[in-house]
Design an enzyme around this catalytic site. Structure first.
Site, PDB file in Angstrom:
ATOM      1  N   GLY A 168       8.379  19.569   8.155  1.00 58.42           N
ATOM      2  CA  GLY A 168       9.488  19.829   9.090  1.00 58.42           C
ATOM      3  C   GLY A 168      10.856  19.512   8.488  1.00 58.42           C
ATOM      4  O   GLY A 168      11.790  20.311   8.584  1.00 58.42           O
ATOM      5  N   ASP A 219      10.524  10.020   5.921  1.00 56.39           N
ATOM      6  CA  ASP A 219       9.842   9.916   7.223  1.00 56.39           C
ATOM      7  C   ASP A 219       8.442   9.338   6.977  1.00 56.39           C
ATOM      8  O   ASP A 219       7.513   9.580   7.733  1.00 56.39           O
ATOM      9  CB  ASP A 219       9.775  11.323   7.849  1.00 56.39           C
ATOM     10  CG  ASP A 219       9.475  11.302   9.346  1.00 56.39           C
ATOM     11  OD1 ASP A 219       9.670  10.254   9.980  1.00 56.39           O
ATOM     12  OD2 ASP A 219       9.035  12.346   9.877  1.00 56.39           O
ATOM     13  N   LYS A 248       9.411   3.169  11.084  1.00 58.56           N
ATOM     14  CA  LYS A 248       8.296   3.228  12.044  1.00 58.56           C
ATOM     15  C   LYS A 248       7.980   1.811  12.526  1.00 58.56           C
ATOM     16  O   LYS A 248       8.014   0.868  11.736  1.00 58.56           O
ATOM     17  CB  LYS A 248       7.037   3.811  11.390  1.00 58.56           C
ATOM     18  CG  LYS A 248       7.277   5.099  10.618  1.00 58.56           C
ATOM     19  CD  LYS A 248       7.159   6.312  11.487  1.00 58.56           C
ATOM     20  CE  LYS A 248       7.427   7.569  10.666  1.00 58.56           C
ATOM     21  NZ  LYS A 248       7.564   8.759  11.484  1.00 58.56           N
TER      22      LYS A 248
HETATM   23  C1  LIG Z   1       5.501  11.523  10.267  1.00 61.02           C
HETATM   24  S1  LIG Z   1       4.763  12.297   8.921  1.00 61.02           S
HETATM   25  C2  LIG Z   1       6.104  13.165   8.207  1.00 61.02           C
HETATM   26  C3  LIG Z   1       6.509  14.390   8.954  1.00 61.02           C
HETATM   27  C4  LIG Z   1       7.486  15.223   8.175  1.00 61.02           C
HETATM   28  N1  LIG Z   1       8.748  14.525   7.994  1.00 61.02           N
HETATM   29  C5  LIG Z   1       7.748  16.546   8.842  1.00 61.02           C
HETATM   30  O1  LIG Z   1       8.900  16.805   9.183  1.00 61.02           O
HETATM   31  O2  LIG Z   1       6.826  17.367   8.974  1.00 61.02           O
HETATM   32  C6  LIG Z   1       4.508  11.000   7.817  1.00 61.02           C
HETATM   33  C7  LIG Z   1       3.989  11.399   6.486  1.00 61.02           C
HETATM   34  O3  LIG Z   1       4.010  10.266   5.629  1.00 61.02           O
HETATM   35  C8  LIG Z   1       2.982  10.451   4.690  1.00 61.02           C
HETATM   36  N2  LIG Z   1       2.754   9.186   3.987  1.00 61.02           N
HETATM   37  C9  LIG Z   1       2.326   8.003   4.487  1.00 61.02           C
HETATM   38  N3  LIG Z   1       2.291   7.081   3.498  1.00 61.02           N
HETATM   39  C10 LIG Z   1       2.712   7.696   2.378  1.00 61.02           C
HETATM   40  C11 LIG Z   1       2.931   7.278   1.055  1.00 61.02           C
HETATM   41  N4  LIG Z   1       2.711   6.004   0.672  1.00 61.02           N
HETATM   42  N5  LIG Z   1       3.390   8.169   0.146  1.00 61.02           N
HETATM   43  C12 LIG Z   1       3.639   9.447   0.523  1.00 61.02           C
HETATM   44  N6  LIG Z   1       3.464   9.900   1.766  1.00 61.02           N
HETATM   45  C13 LIG Z   1       3.012   9.031   2.675  1.00 61.02           C
HETATM   46  C14 LIG Z   1       1.827  10.952   5.504  1.00 61.02           C
HETATM   47  O4  LIG Z   1       0.902  11.636   4.663  1.00 61.02           O
HETATM   48  C15 LIG Z   1       2.546  11.874   6.493  1.00 61.02           C
HETATM   49  O5  LIG Z   1       2.490  13.208   6.049  1.00 61.02           O
END
Ligand SMILES: C[S@@+](CC[C@H](N)C(=O)[O-])C[C@H]1O[C@@H](n2cnc3c(N)ncnc32)[C@H](O)[C@@H]1O
Length: 287
Positions: A168, A219, A248
């Site tokens: 997104g 994010d 978060k």
């Molecule tokens: C809330 S979602 C992001 C949504 C995104 N901003 C959008 O607009 O579609 C959070 C993302 O953080 C990623 N994530 C969590 N820990 C992570 C890490 N250590 N490194 C990379 N990505 C990570 C997850 O895989 C997930 O896709």
């Protein structure tokens, strides 16, 4: 969350009226309040006309916050110049017109503040949504954060989007014409990955070595403390010029880490209208 924030700031809350925390203390900076009424006055009103006259006598634009007495409030509002809370078409600028806020505490008692911190009616920043392009609703958070700071990635600028999947935020940057490196453990939705200017790297956001970029967007789902360490690495010299980062807050809220984000010079921590149980940190180098 607002009650706890105010308690920690030493603010007395005399009572809650709907979502309004009524306090005899001076206004404070708040991350959790969508709007702060900075000059509240109690005005005794004998009639609907008297209420409208009192408001019009102070200034033109007023937004109503209704908790009770809805019919009477509607009659008063009908006597005021209309204030259109039109949904914005991103990236149009936020409204600049001066706006006050009022409510009826009782049939004969109005609370009105000629000034407030948000330029939006009740702090609610609404957009004409795009139901086709973005792969998730998370894009609305980035639209709102960029609208609030009055700046956005432009063609020729570079962005890193951490925790980008399904895409997104990357979609937002792609539609604005800036270049973006999207990083996530999970893949981007294919049509976002195929947008001009979008590159995807699969891996951990925390392993990325900071480099000079115009925008760091994050994010990522992470605890606030390690996120703060990561953001501090990116805002060090030679890193990002601007940051938009979601904080978060799963489970027990780490108020101390939030306070450390808020203490970063040039930074702000806000609860966006489109944030759920999370806050958004924005920062700009040199501000
Ligand atoms: C809330 S979602 C992001 C949504 C995104 N901003 C959008 O607009 O579609 C959070 C993302 O953080 C990623 N994530 C969590 N820990 C992570 C890490 N250590 N490194 C990379 N990505 C990570 C997850 O895989 C997930 O896709």
């Amino acid at each position: 969350m607002l009650a706890e924030e105010l308690r920690r700031a030493g603010v007395t809350v005399e009572c809650w009226y709907g979502r309004l925390a009524l306090s005899p203390d001076p206004p404070v900076t708040s991350s959790w309040a969508p709007d702060v009424w900075t000059a509240p006055r109690v005005i005794e009103i004998a009639s609907v006309k008297a209420a409208a006259d009192a408001l019009r006598g102070m200034q033109r634009n007023w937004a109503a916050y209704g908790v009770a007495h809805h019919r009477r409030m509607a009659l008063i509002a009908a006597r005021l110049p209309p204030v259109k809370a039109r949904a914005l078409v991103f990236p149009e600028p936020a409204p600049t017109a001066h706006l006050g806020a009022w409510t009826l505490l009782a049939a004969g008692r109005m609370l009105a503040s000629a000034t407030k911190t948000s330029r939006f009616v009740n702090g609610e920043c609404r957009f004409e949504e795009d139901h086709i392009g973005p792969p998730s609703r998370a894009y609305l958070k980035l639209w709102e954060a960029l609208t609030r700071i009055g700046d956005w990635p432009r063609p020729g600028q570079s962005c890193i989007d951490l925790g980008a999947s399904p895409g997104g935020w990357t979609w937002v940057v792609g539609t604005l014409g800036a270049a973006v490196i999207a990083i996530d453990r999970a893949p981007l939705e294919a049509r976002v990955a195929a947008m001009p200017g979008v590159q995807f790297r699969q891996g951990s956001a925390f392993a990325v070595v900071p480099e000079k970029v115009d925008w760091l967007l994050s994010d990522v789902i992470a605890y606030p403390a390690p996120l703060l360490e990561m953001v501090q690495r990116w805002i060090a010299p030679g890193g990002a010029d601007r940051v938009v980062c979601t904080i978060k807050l799963q489970g027990e809220t780490d108020h101390n880490a939030v306070a450390r984000f808020a203490a970063i010079p040039g930074g702000q921590v806000v609860h966006l209208f489109h944030n759920k149980h999370e806050l958004t940190f924005t920062w700009r180098r040199g501000s």
